[in-house]
Write an enzyme that holds these catalytic residues in place. Structure first.
Site, short mmCIF file in Angstrom:
data_model
loop_
_atom_site.label_atom_id
_atom_site.label_comp_id
_atom_site.label_asym_id
_atom_site.label_seq_id
_atom_site.Cartn_x
_atom_site.Cartn_y
_atom_site.Cartn_z
N SER A 7 0.83 -1.20 0.00
CA SER A 7 0.00 0.00 0.00
C SER A 7 0.87 1.25 0.00
O SER A 7 1.63 1.48 0.95
CB SER A 7 -0.92 0.02 1.22
N HIS A 32 -1.41 -1.30 -4.05
CA HIS A 32 -2.68 -0.92 -3.43
C HIS A 32 -2.72 0.60 -3.24
O HIS A 32 -1.78 1.19 -2.70
CB HIS A 32 -2.82 -1.62 -2.08
N ASP A 34 -5.02 3.58 -1.66
CA ASP A 34 -6.13 3.95 -0.78
C ASP A 34 -6.57 5.38 -1.08
O ASP A 34 -5.82 6.33 -0.84
CB ASP A 34 -5.70 3.85 0.68
N HIS A 65 -8.66 1.19 -3.81
CA HIS A 65 -9.60 1.01 -2.70
C HIS A 65 -10.24 2.36 -2.40
O HIS A 65 -9.59 3.26 -1.87
CB HIS A 65 -8.84 0.46 -1.48
N MET A 67 -12.28 4.58 -0.35
CA MET A 67 -12.92 4.93 0.92
C MET A 67 -13.56 6.30 0.73
O MET A 67 -13.11 7.31 1.26
CB MET A 67 -11.89 4.91 2.05
N MET A 136 -11.82 -5.20 5.88
CA MET A 136 -10.97 -4.27 6.63
C MET A 136 -10.66 -4.86 8.00
O MET A 136 -11.56 -5.29 8.71
CB MET A 136 -11.68 -2.92 6.80
N ASP A 174 -6.95 -5.75 4.70
CA ASP A 174 -6.25 -4.47 4.70
C ASP A 174 -6.29 -3.89 6.11
O ASP A 174 -7.36 -3.63 6.63
CB ASP A 174 -6.94 -3.54 3.71
#
Length: 216
Positions: A7, A32, A34, A65, A67, A136, A174
């Site tokens: 990440s 990854h 975020d 990902h 969010m 998560m 994650d």
């Protein structure tokens, strides 16, 4: 097969290109990314310009990902800029089915994420639409948190369902994943491993090698 997804949230952004070059040569299969909007989660991370730059620096699978509240507003642009997979949160999207279908229609792999306190029942109505479910294992929004051990039961329960009905669906985890707790997560059934600090703090190549040795 197991997949490692370093990440970049934990990377040194002054040296991001250089560090991505190391990841490229390491044997990790994913990167990854975020994306945090300051609404669904308290933090704000990065968005389209960073994704575009990362895409230019790596040919690895870009695992985005989101969010983000109402992620359907952005999936088209993220895919246009190079996302290979886009994961949305079941808690943040009002049109889950349509958004997952849109992600696939645009040529990316759809994923659905759940927070630590969200039961797996929340993803089951949509699991036939996804390539991956992300569990998560910390509260979303901040890096460097301690792993929530109760999530192991959720991973195991989800693995049982996936194996019996949807064998091609991957289970990603994650949050708080380190060498010390990696094996128990693999044993529970996770096969896409996101880790940030445990890769980017210290010698990146050596850290990734240690993960891959355990992951087989």
């Amino acid at each position: 097969m197991n997949y490692l997804a370093p990440s970049i949230l934990a990377a040194d952004f002054c040296r991001l290109g250089e560090q991505l070059d190391v990841v490229n040569k390491s044997g990790a299969q994913y990167v990854h990314i975020d994306v945090m909007d300051g609404m669904f989660v308290p933090s704000i991370s990065f968005g389209m310009p960073v994704l575009e730059c990362v895409r230019k620096r790596t040919n690895l699978f870009l695992d985005v990902h989101m969010m983000v509240e109402k992620p359907e507003r952005y999936v088209e642009e993220f895919i246009r800029l190079g996302a290979d997979g886009v994961t949305i949160h079941v808690e943040a999207c009002d049109c889950i089915e349509q958004t997952l279908q849109k992600i696939r229609q645009l040529g990316a792999k759809p994923g659905l994420a759940i927070n630590p306190d969200t039961p797996i029942d929340a993803v089951l109505p949509y699991i036939y639409l996804v390539d991956m479910v992300l569990v998560m294992t910390v509260q979303p929004g901040f890096g460097g948190q301690k792993y929530i051990t109760k999530c192991l039961d959720k991973i195991s329960a989800l693995r049982e369902i996936v194996d019996s009905k949807y064998p091609d669906v991957k289970i990603e985890i994650d949050g708080g994943v380190r060498l010390e707790n990696l094996k128990q997560n693999l044993d529970a059934g996770a096969n896409v491993i996101v880790t940030g600090s445990a890769v980017f703090k210290g010698n990146i190549s050596e850290n990734i090698n240690r993960f891959l040795e355990i992951m087989g």
